[in-house]
Design a protein around this motif. Structure first.
Motif, short mmCIF file in Angstrom:
data_model
loop_
_atom_site.label_atom_id
_atom_site.label_comp_id
_atom_site.label_asym_id
_atom_site.label_seq_id
_atom_site.Cartn_x
_atom_site.Cartn_y
_atom_site.Cartn_z
N SER A 42 3.40 -26.93 69.58
CA SER A 42 2.18 -27.55 69.06
C SER A 42 1.51 -26.76 67.93
N PHE A 44 -1.51 -27.57 66.93
CA PHE A 44 -2.89 -27.45 67.41
C PHE A 44 -3.04 -26.17 68.24
N ASP A 81 6.51 -29.13 66.10
CA ASP A 81 5.49 -29.94 65.44
C ASP A 81 5.37 -29.43 64.01
N ARG A 155 6.25 -39.64 63.15
CA ARG A 155 4.96 -39.89 63.82
C ARG A 155 4.05 -40.65 62.88
N HIS A 186 0.42 -42.24 67.86
CA HIS A 186 -0.71 -41.47 68.36
C HIS A 186 -1.99 -42.32 68.32
C1 SPV Z 1 -0.46 -30.90 68.41
O1 SPV Z 1 -0.46 -30.56 69.59
O2 SPV Z 1 -0.49 -30.09 67.48
C2 SPV Z 1 -0.40 -32.32 68.07
C3 SPV Z 1 -0.93 -33.30 69.02
O3 SPV Z 1 0.04 -32.63 66.98
S1 SPV Z 1 -2.58 -33.60 68.57
O4 SPV Z 1 -3.28 -32.36 68.53
O5 SPV Z 1 -3.10 -34.52 69.56
O6 SPV Z 1 -2.57 -34.24 67.25
#
Ligand code: SPV
Ligand code: MG
Length: 290
Positions: A42, A44, A81, A155, A186
């Motif tokens: 991820s 994030f 990601d 995505r 998403h």
């Molecule tokens: C991440 O985990 O970095 C994602 C999912 O891309 S979100 O944060 O929900 O976009």
């Protein structure tokens, strides 16, 4: 079967595959230990672990280095990601082989402009690139892979950007036509209605991928019953668990005036030593230290 082939097979399997987020090799190891099929590398979480926004503030090499370290620490497949692919289709052509060489089994690339803003933030800057431009990026990603089992997941952020279901479906179909192995759709709606409607309307052949962070009431058996979803990603639960646990323990130590109370509720040091791979090092010691 190697990791990439295992992941491709799992993605296409009618049984739902689940991936847990990770921001370092330790969190990936704990996710594998808990029985998750795959790790979500991820953006994030990695951004949060550096205490910076998830908006392409970190460099691609910081993410790539972390993916390499995670892939070396676990046997389960790793899904990277790669945000928007760090630029245009040319950048994607150069990045994908590096992610593959780092030990990832798949990349997820989103159809927003670079630099991106994170998806779940209220009032984020969500700008989509043209459909044809993103098709070029998907084609570039597919052509750049060396192992045919390495998966390219496209995505679409059409729902996140408020562009509506029709646009989301058009984009998903266009990305499938460009060669994507799966489509991540998403949504940040607090109810799963938007996602359920998209899934019902999806006529493509490739599996869908969901990230139910905003609508946690949608459980695995519900998702499995939809029949079109191959993979569910739990997008940020490792970092949120870590933040919650650290906050709690730090506050208790301040309150108690020492570590005497929390010691009994924390994992023992020997648990951490085991997670560090101590057994393997002791074996090296026994064999080679003469
Ligand atoms: C991440 O985990 O970095 C994602 C999912 O891309 S979100 O944060 O929900 O976009
Ligand atoms: Mg991300």
């Amino acid at each position: 079967m190697n990791r990439n082939a295992r992941f491709r097979q799992k993605l296409q399997d009618p049984v739902l595959t689940h991936a847990m987020s990770a921001h370092n090799p330790l969190s990936a190891k704990l996710a594998a230990e808990a029985g998750f099929d795959a790790i979500w590398g991820s953006g994030f979480e990695l951004s949060a672990s550096h205490a910076v926004p998830d908006a392409n503030i970190l460099s691609p090499s910081q993410h790539l280095d972390m993916m390499r370290a995670i892939a070396a620490a676990v046997d389960v497949p790793l899904i990277a990601d790669i945000d928007t692919g760090f630029g245009n289709a040319i950048n994607v052509s150069y990045m994908v082989p590096q992610y593959e060489a780092a030990g990832c089994s798949a990349v997820v690339m989103e159809d927003k402009t670079f630099p991106k803003d994170t998806s779940l933030r209220a009032a984020g800057r969500q700008e989509l690139v043209r459909i044809e431009e993103f098709q070029g990026k998907v084609e570039a990603a597919c052509a750049a892979r060396r192992d045919a089992d390495f998966c390219v997941i496209a995505r679409t952020e059409a729902l996140i950007a408020g562009a509506g279901e029709r646009e989301a479906l058009a984009r998903a179909s266009a990305y499938e036509a460009a060669g994507a192995d799966a489509i991540l759709i998403h949504s940040k709606q607090r109810e799963p209605g938007e996602i359920l409607s998209f899934v019902a309307a999806w006529r493509g052949r490739v599996p869908l991928v969901l990230v139910p962070t905003a609508y946690p009431q949608l459980r695995e058996p519900d998702i499995q019953a939809l029949g079109k979803v191959g993979l569910v990603i739990y997008g940020n639960h490792a970092i949120r668990a870590a933040v919650g646990a650290m906050r709690d323990v730090f506050a208790r130590i301040r309150r108690d005036g020492g570590i005497h109370e929390v010691d009994a509720v924390l994992p023992p040091v020997k648990d951490i030593i085991a997670l560090q791979g101590d057994t393997a090092m002791r074996e090296l010691e026994r064999r080679y230290l003469k």
